[in-house]
Write an enzyme that holds these catalytic residues in place. Structure first.
Site, PDB file in Angstrom:
ATOM      1  N   LYS A 164     -28.065  43.776 -36.071  1.00 32.49           N
ATOM      2  CA  LYS A 164     -28.454  42.520 -36.729  1.00 32.49           C
ATOM      3  C   LYS A 164     -29.347  42.880 -37.899  1.00 32.49           C
ATOM      4  O   LYS A 164     -29.978  43.938 -37.910  1.00 32.49           O
ATOM      5  CB  LYS A 164     -29.224  41.618 -35.757  1.00 32.49           C
ATOM      6  N   ASP A 174     -25.304  34.635 -40.938  1.00 34.57           N
ATOM      7  CA  ASP A 174     -26.092  34.002 -39.870  1.00 34.57           C
ATOM      8  C   ASP A 174     -26.874  32.906 -40.601  1.00 34.57           C
ATOM      9  O   ASP A 174     -26.462  32.476 -41.696  1.00 34.57           O
ATOM     10  CB  ASP A 174     -27.017  35.024 -39.173  1.00 34.57           C
TER      11      ASP A 174
HETATM   12  P1  NDP Z   1     -26.885  27.805 -40.963  1.00 29.07           P
HETATM   13  O1  NDP Z   1     -27.853  28.427 -41.893  1.00 29.07           O
HETATM   14  O2  NDP Z   1     -25.526  27.473 -41.455  1.00 29.07           O
HETATM   15  O3  NDP Z   1     -27.500  26.489 -40.313  1.00 29.07           O
HETATM   16  C1  NDP Z   1     -28.702  26.531 -39.608  1.00 29.07           C
HETATM   17  C2  NDP Z   1     -29.028  25.127 -39.137  1.00 29.07           C
HETATM   18  O4  NDP Z   1     -30.112  25.210 -38.240  1.00 29.07           O
HETATM   19  C3  NDP Z   1     -29.496  24.222 -40.267  1.00 29.07           C
HETATM   20  O5  NDP Z   1     -29.151  22.893 -39.972  1.00 29.07           O
HETATM   21  C4  NDP Z   1     -30.999  24.432 -40.243  1.00 29.07           C
HETATM   22  O6  NDP Z   1     -31.750  23.342 -40.786  1.00 29.07           O
HETATM   23  C5  NDP Z   1     -31.265  24.536 -38.770  1.00 29.07           C
HETATM   24  N1  NDP Z   1     -32.458  25.369 -38.547  1.00 29.07           N
HETATM   25  C6  NDP Z   1     -32.651  26.643 -38.945  1.00 29.07           C
HETATM   26  N2  NDP Z   1     -33.872  27.068 -38.602  1.00 29.07           N
HETATM   27  C7  NDP Z   1     -34.458  26.039 -37.981  1.00 29.07           C
HETATM   28  C8  NDP Z   1     -35.719  25.868 -37.383  1.00 29.07           C
HETATM   29  N3  NDP Z   1     -36.641  26.831 -37.397  1.00 29.07           N
HETATM   30  N4  NDP Z   1     -35.967  24.674 -36.800  1.00 29.07           N
HETATM   31  C9  NDP Z   1     -35.044  23.691 -36.792  1.00 29.07           C
HETATM   32  N5  NDP Z   1     -33.832  23.793 -37.355  1.00 29.07           N
HETATM   33  C10 NDP Z   1     -33.537  24.958 -37.936  1.00 29.07           C
HETATM   34  O7  NDP Z   1     -26.800  28.822 -39.712  1.00 29.07           O
HETATM   35  P2  NDP Z   1     -25.659  28.966 -38.629  1.00 29.07           P
HETATM   36  O8  NDP Z   1     -25.057  27.649 -38.319  1.00 29.07           O
HETATM   37  O9  NDP Z   1     -24.784  30.090 -39.038  1.00 29.07           O
HETATM   38  O10 NDP Z   1     -26.494  29.482 -37.370  1.00 29.07           O
HETATM   39  C11 NDP Z   1     -27.062  28.593 -36.405  1.00 29.07           C
HETATM   40  C12 NDP Z   1     -27.347  29.362 -35.129  1.00 29.07           C
HETATM   41  O11 NDP Z   1     -26.124  29.897 -34.615  1.00 29.07           O
HETATM   42  C13 NDP Z   1     -28.289  30.554 -35.249  1.00 29.07           C
HETATM   43  O12 NDP Z   1     -29.031  30.678 -34.062  1.00 29.07           O
HETATM   44  C14 NDP Z   1     -27.345  31.719 -35.373  1.00 29.07           C
HETATM   45  O13 NDP Z   1     -27.952  32.942 -34.981  1.00 29.07           O
HETATM   46  C15 NDP Z   1     -26.258  31.301 -34.403  1.00 29.07           C
HETATM   47  N6  NDP Z   1     -24.972  31.945 -34.583  1.00 29.07           N
HETATM   48  C16 NDP Z   1     -24.289  31.867 -35.757  1.00 29.07           C
HETATM   49  C17 NDP Z   1     -23.052  32.459 -35.885  1.00 29.07           C
HETATM   50  C18 NDP Z   1     -22.228  32.296 -37.105  1.00 29.07           C
HETATM   51  O14 NDP Z   1     -21.056  32.705 -37.080  1.00 29.07           O
HETATM   52  N7  NDP Z   1     -22.724  31.722 -38.182  1.00 29.07           N
HETATM   53  C19 NDP Z   1     -22.470  33.262 -34.792  1.00 29.07           C
HETATM   54  C20 NDP Z   1     -23.226  33.206 -33.563  1.00 29.07           C
HETATM   55  C21 NDP Z   1     -24.438  32.598 -33.492  1.00 29.07           C
HETATM   56  P3  NDP Z   1     -32.438  23.492 -42.235  1.00 29.07           P
HETATM   57  O15 NDP Z   1     -31.351  23.374 -43.226  1.00 29.07           O
HETATM   58  O16 NDP Z   1     -33.425  22.395 -42.276  1.00 29.07           O
HETATM   59  O17 NDP Z   1     -33.105  24.851 -42.242  1.00 29.07           O
END
Ligand code: NDP
Length: 462
Positions: free
Chosen positions: A138, A178
């Site tokens: 990661k 991510d």
């Molecule tokens: P994105 O950046 O596309 O979206 C993240 C989302 O989570 C946004 O809506 C963001 O809101 C919100 N968010 C982020 N940080 C916080 C926080 N501290 N508190 C509250 N809301 C938060 O990321 P992904 O959708 O790719 O990833 C989301 C999760 O899924 C993560 O945990 C990631 O590790 C996991 N994941 C992702 C994969 C992938 O293929 N993308 C694969 C496997 C797991 P805001 O815009 O306000 O920051």
């Protein structure tokens, strides 16, 4: 339904496990997220270690919790005002026992070594569960993409890759996206890698655009995979998705495609969120509107009210339960960030009648919250298994790059679906075999661990 939690009594029964947990705590005292996942994983492995006392002599667990390599580097870049900004970059190459290191890059101001290590450690087991040949890694940076211009994002990505390119390669380490790293960022990172290395090594990054080596269905993969896993988990418990209600935290890549697939299965998604607050729409979320706000305008979720005045927006209050979790629903789909659901929130969701939690995000529940859900017969689809669809299709992207060939959307989606079916089966079978009942968290940890452990034994003390 019987109580799902049968892990409590195994907590300290294996002395070797207990010792390694204590030593890891002492060595990494300032890394709470990393310690949280190590404790969860090792605790559930106790009955496996009971059957394999020989692991202690070869320090298998001690080696498992120590990353093969931690790379940390300076990322200087110029903002649009011509000022020099310095961020910190990371790549954790945790375990290469079963294949090249593989795992995403996260750009978020909260990124630190503890968060990188927890994500990389979880990735080892997740990648093993996919049954594809990929190790765990990661990376990321404490860079905050919010409010940055396209040019700033590009300059940052170029500076980040100028150092990272020395440590990755299609047979060595293959990053992906991510939080904060989507198609735009992968494009800039790939461009800089290609320029510096002077080679078209498509398989060095995944999540690429279709024009330059990406796979169909990669953007959809994590969210779709989550719902395939949920479907299987409910089926094994004589339930279906059809007609259920859901709340989804987050509105990024994982949240959007989990919502899309959930709706396709007849689930009514009542709420979605971002870090500021949540929207509640009693008619069911209009996903096209959310996508326009998030993917096109890169805006805030509260803007949903502009096109849907009858919906409601609730702002989060620091220190209180995130607004999205105050809404009653059958299915809880945390798809934002780690430790979103603590014990108090778990109690509220359970009291509100939740049936199942599907962890789209990595480690979205604290260990106490997960234990509470299981004790109270709320099914938990654990992140390592339930969100493994993303990395699975990333591995399929690598295969397509090697073959210089591409599969159709339907072909990739079909492969993803069968991978998720197999992952659920592996979790269930391991939980059954080791007496964990419906504790699929333990099942995922055990099933993921066994393959890595065998590979480590075969490869000697390294
Ligand atoms: P994105 O950046 O596309 O979206 C993240 C989302 O989570 C946004 O809506 C963001 O809101 C919100 N968010 C982020 N940080 C916080 C926080 N501290 N508190 C509250 N809301 C938060 O990321 P992904 O959708 O790719 O990833 C989301 C999760 O899924 C993560 O945990 C990631 O590790 C996991 N994941 C992702 C994969 C992938 O293929 N993308 C694969 C496997 C797991 P805001 O815009 O306000 O920051």
């Amino acid at each position: 339904m019987n109580s799902c939690l049968e892990s409590a009594e195994t907590k300290v029964t294996n002395a070797y496990v207990a010792r390694v947990i204590e030593e890891t705590k002492a060595k990494n005292a300032n890394e709470p997220e990393f310690l949280q996942t190590v404790e969860e994983v090792l605790t559930t492995l106790a009955p496996v270690i009971d059957k394999h006392p020989e692991y202690e002599k070869i320090a298998l667990l001690e080696r498992l919790v120590e990353p093969e390599r931690i790379i940390s580097f300076r990322v200087p870049w110029l903002n649009d005002k011509g000022e020099t900004i310095v961020n910190r970059g990371y790549r954790i190459q945790f375990s290469g026992a079963i294949g090249p290191y593989k795992g995403g890059l996260r750009f978020h101001p909260s990124v630190n070594q503890s968060i990188m290590k927890f994500l990389a450690f979880e990735q080892i087991f997740k990648n093993s569960l996919t049954s594809l040949p990929i190790g765990g890694g990661k990376g990321g940076s404490d860079f905050d993409p919010k409010g940055k211009s396209d040019n700033e994002i590009m300059r940052f990505c170029q500076s980040f890759m100028t150092e990272l390119c020395k440590h990755i390669g299609h047979n060595l380490d293959v990053p992906a996206g991510d939080i904060g790293v989507g198609g735009r960022e992968i494009g800039y990172l790939f461009g800089q890698y290609r320029r510096i290395r002077n080679t078209y090594e498509a398989g060095v990054l995944t999540g690429k655009g279709l024009e330059y080596g990406g796979s169909l269905a990669r953007p959809e993969a994590t969210g779709y995979g989550l719902m395939y896993y949920m479907r299987e988990m409910l089926k094994a418990n004589e339930m279906t998705l059809q007609g259920k209600t859901a709340i989804i935290s987050g509105s990024g890549n994982v949240a959007i495609y989990a919502c899309q697939k959930a709706q396709a299965y007849g689930v009514k998604v009542l709420a979605m969120s971002d870090s500021n607050g949540c929207i509640y729409d009693e008619n069911g979320i209009d996903l096209d509107a959310v996508r326009q706000i998030k993917e096109v305008n890169r805006g805030r979720i509260r803007e949903y009210l502009e096109s849907h005045p009858s919906a409601r927006y609730t702002e989060n209050v620091k220190g209180e339960t995130p607004a999205v979790y105050t809404i009653k629903a059958d299915l809880i789909l945390p798809c934002a960030t780690q430790n979103d659901i603590n014990l108090e929130t778990a109690k509220l969701l359970t009291a509100n009648g939740a049936i199942a939690v599907g962890e789209g995000a990595n480690m979205p529940c604290t260990n106490e919250a997960e234990a509470y859900f299981l004790e109270n017969n709320v099914l938990v689809a654990p992140a390592k298994a339930a969100n493994a669809g993303g990395v699975s299709v990333s591995a399929l992207e690598m295969s397509q790059n090697s073959m210089r060939y591409s599969w159709t959307f339907e072909e990739v989606d079909q492969k993803l679906d069968s991978i998720m079916v197999n992952i659920f089966k592996a979790c269930k079978d391991a939980a059954d075999e080791y007496g964990y009942g419906k504790n699929y968290i333990a099942g995922a940890n055990i099933a993921g661990f066994l393959k890595v452990a065998k590979a480590m034994v075969s490869q000697g003390i390294i």
